[in-house]
Design a protein around this motif. Sequence first.
Motif, PDB file in Angstrom:
ATOM      1  N   PHE A 153       0.851  -1.190   0.000  1.00  0.00           N
ATOM      2  CA  PHE A 153       0.000   0.000   0.000  1.00  0.00           C
ATOM      3  C   PHE A 153       0.887   1.240   0.000  1.00  0.00           C
ATOM      4  O   PHE A 153       1.562   1.521   1.004  1.00  0.00           O
ATOM      5  CB  PHE A 153      -0.926   0.018   1.225  1.00  0.00           C
ATOM      6  CG  PHE A 153      -1.916  -1.114   1.261  1.00  0.00           C
ATOM      7  CD1 PHE A 153      -3.162  -0.977   0.659  1.00  0.00           C
ATOM      8  CD2 PHE A 153      -1.612  -2.310   1.887  1.00  0.00           C
ATOM      9  CE1 PHE A 153      -4.078  -2.011   0.688  1.00  0.00           C
ATOM     10  CE2 PHE A 153      -2.524  -3.353   1.928  1.00  0.00           C
ATOM     11  CZ  PHE A 153      -3.760  -3.205   1.319  1.00  0.00           C
ATOM     12  N   LEU A 154       0.901   1.967  -1.097  1.00  0.00           N
ATOM     13  CA  LEU A 154       1.723   3.167  -1.187  1.00  0.00           C
ATOM     14  C   LEU A 154       0.966   4.366  -0.610  1.00  0.00           C
ATOM     15  O   LEU A 154      -0.258   4.437  -0.678  1.00  0.00           O
ATOM     16  CB  LEU A 154       2.117   3.440  -2.641  1.00  0.00           C
ATOM     17  CG  LEU A 154       2.855   2.303  -3.356  1.00  0.00           C
ATOM     18  CD1 LEU A 154       3.394   2.797  -4.709  1.00  0.00           C
ATOM     19  CD2 LEU A 154       3.989   1.745  -2.510  1.00  0.00           C
ATOM     20  N   GLN A 155       1.718   5.301  -0.045  1.00  0.00           N
ATOM     21  CA  GLN A 155       1.120   6.469   0.589  1.00  0.00           C
ATOM     22  C   GLN A 155       0.874   7.577  -0.434  1.00  0.00           C
ATOM     23  O   GLN A 155       1.717   7.835  -1.291  1.00  0.00           O
ATOM     24  CB  GLN A 155       2.036   6.996   1.696  1.00  0.00           C
ATOM     25  CG  GLN A 155       1.483   8.147   2.499  1.00  0.00           C
ATOM     26  CD  GLN A 155       0.325   7.731   3.399  1.00  0.00           C
ATOM     27  OE1 GLN A 155       0.193   6.567   3.744  1.00  0.00           O
ATOM     28  NE2 GLN A 155      -0.507   8.679   3.792  1.00  0.00           N
ATOM     29  N   GLY A 156      -0.273   8.242  -0.308  1.00  0.00           N
ATOM     30  CA  GLY A 156      -0.587   9.374  -1.161  1.00  0.00           C
ATOM     31  C   GLY A 156      -1.624   9.051  -2.216  1.00  0.00           C
ATOM     32  O   GLY A 156      -1.573   7.994  -2.853  1.00  0.00           O
ATOM     33  N   CYS A 157      -2.601   9.949  -2.361  1.00  0.00           N
ATOM     34  CA  CYS A 157      -3.639   9.764  -3.378  1.00  0.00           C
ATOM     35  C   CYS A 157      -4.030  11.120  -3.956  1.00  0.00           C
ATOM     36  O   CYS A 157      -4.097  12.114  -3.236  1.00  0.00           O
ATOM     37  CB  CYS A 157      -4.866   9.091  -2.762  1.00  0.00           C
ATOM     38  SG  CYS A 157      -6.152   8.681  -3.978  1.00  0.00           S
ATOM     39  N   ASN A 158      -4.293  11.131  -5.262  1.00  0.00           N
ATOM     40  CA  ASN A 158      -4.686  12.378  -5.931  1.00  0.00           C
ATOM     41  C   ASN A 158      -6.199  12.584  -5.930  1.00  0.00           C
ATOM     42  O   ASN A 158      -6.676  13.665  -6.269  1.00  0.00           O
ATOM     43  CB  ASN A 158      -4.163  12.400  -7.368  1.00  0.00           C
ATOM     44  CG  ASN A 158      -4.558  11.158  -8.149  1.00  0.00           C
ATOM     45  OD1 ASN A 158      -4.902  10.133  -7.579  1.00  0.00           O
ATOM     46  ND2 ASN A 158      -4.494  11.240  -9.461  1.00  0.00           N
ATOM     47  N   PHE A 159      -6.981  11.554  -5.575  1.00  0.00           N
ATOM     48  CA  PHE A 159      -8.425  11.720  -5.416  1.00  0.00           C
ATOM     49  C   PHE A 159      -8.716  12.145  -3.974  1.00  0.00           C
ATOM     50  O   PHE A 159      -7.903  11.917  -3.073  1.00  0.00           O
ATOM     51  CB  PHE A 159      -9.159  10.414  -5.716  1.00  0.00           C
ATOM     52  CG  PHE A 159      -9.434  10.184  -7.184  1.00  0.00           C
ATOM     53  CD1 PHE A 159      -8.799  10.926  -8.164  1.00  0.00           C
ATOM     54  CD2 PHE A 159     -10.331   9.205  -7.580  1.00  0.00           C
ATOM     55  CE1 PHE A 159      -9.047  10.709  -9.511  1.00  0.00           C
ATOM     56  CE2 PHE A 159     -10.597   8.972  -8.926  1.00  0.00           C
ATOM     57  CZ  PHE A 159      -9.962   9.725  -9.894  1.00  0.00           C
ATOM     58  N   ARG A 160      -9.869  12.732  -3.781  1.00  0.00           N
ATOM     59  CA  ARG A 160     -10.303  13.140  -2.447  1.00  0.00           C
ATOM     60  C   ARG A 160     -11.713  12.605  -2.217  1.00  0.00           C
ATOM     61  O   ARG A 160     -12.681  13.349  -2.152  1.00  0.00           O
ATOM     62  CB  ARG A 160     -10.260  14.669  -2.308  1.00  0.00           C
ATOM     63  CG  ARG A 160      -8.862  15.260  -2.341  1.00  0.00           C
ATOM     64  CD  ARG A 160      -8.046  14.801  -1.135  1.00  0.00           C
ATOM     65  NE  ARG A 160      -6.706  15.381  -1.108  1.00  0.00           N
ATOM     66  CZ  ARG A 160      -5.632  14.816  -1.624  1.00  0.00           C
ATOM     67  NH1 ARG A 160      -5.748  13.635  -2.234  1.00  0.00           N
ATOM     68  NH2 ARG A 160      -4.452  15.388  -1.533  1.00  0.00           N
ATOM     69  N   CYS A 161     -11.812  11.292  -2.101  1.00  0.00           N
ATOM     70  CA  CYS A 161     -13.113  10.646  -1.948  1.00  0.00           C
ATOM     71  C   CYS A 161     -13.612  10.824  -0.512  1.00  0.00           C
ATOM     72  O   CYS A 161     -12.958  10.339   0.422  1.00  0.00           O
ATOM     73  CB  CYS A 161     -13.011   9.163  -2.263  1.00  0.00           C
ATOM     74  SG  CYS A 161     -12.366   8.796  -3.916  1.00  0.00           S
TER      75      CYS A 161
END
Length: 300
Positions: free
Chosen positions: A31-39
């Motif tokens: 599981f990599l840290q960081g996401c460009n979505f904001r669900c």
Amino acid sequence: MADVLPTRSALVSRVLPFSCVDGPGNRLVLFLQGCNFRCPGCHNPHTIGLCDDCGDCLAVCPSGALTLDEGPLGERSVRWQAALCTDCDACLDACPRSANPKTATMTVAEVLALLRRYGPLLTGITVSGGEATTQLPFVVALFAAIKAAPDLAHLTCLLDSNGSLAETGWQRLLPVLDGAMLDLKGWRDSVHHTLTGYGRERVLGSLQLLARHGKLTELRLLHVPGKSDFLDAEGRLARGLADFLRQLGAVPIRLNGFRHHGVRGEAAQWPEAHQTELELLANRLRAAGLGPVSLPALMG
């Protein structure tokens, strides 16, 4: 290139040595840290942001596993000591950035060592997130190294993604990718934007591209009562949805129902999905000749 690949690194939120729900077989999941979505309905909101070393998490850590180190120029960094951690996750709840202070920087070589440790029991590796493609150079290097290693080349390399990667990025990844599992969280662009913070076009394009290359392992549809639009008011498939899915070919479709587990903020007040709602959607998809369609375990 051989010297570069093993030293390529990524910020990792968690490693799951064995999983049977993140792709076929028994898989190691990164599981990599960081996401460009904001669900707003994210079940793992602590994987979204990046730690800015503010130190707010220190006061809530009951075991002293988190400390604030100061450098010679006054710079500060939060340090996590895994040996002291009780995994109470109080730090995750306290973080104002939806980040995780318990991350680790891992190199390709370190992940390969894990795969060799558990290798005899594994079918493959799945890289997830957060959003794995926000650290694309690492994912490409890792999969390439696995394919190049005679003792690991039998492992399948899968990606769990929100589908936001541009075509140029997919072209870099395709030669070393065995398959990808993508989410589609809304059909109309406005609904997708409400549920993710972003429009749907990049996701639709990714689905089409992966399907053309025979690497769309699974499409997942998320049902959120009162917000999702895969069915219309009369309980029929949304206009244009069946035609789009049909052009992807016989792609497995997994239905997920919104649950409160891990959710924060406004979405914690959203109603949870019921099995009957998912069964209705599944029946409509099957009647349209789509699938195979699978549902989660009984939800109540």
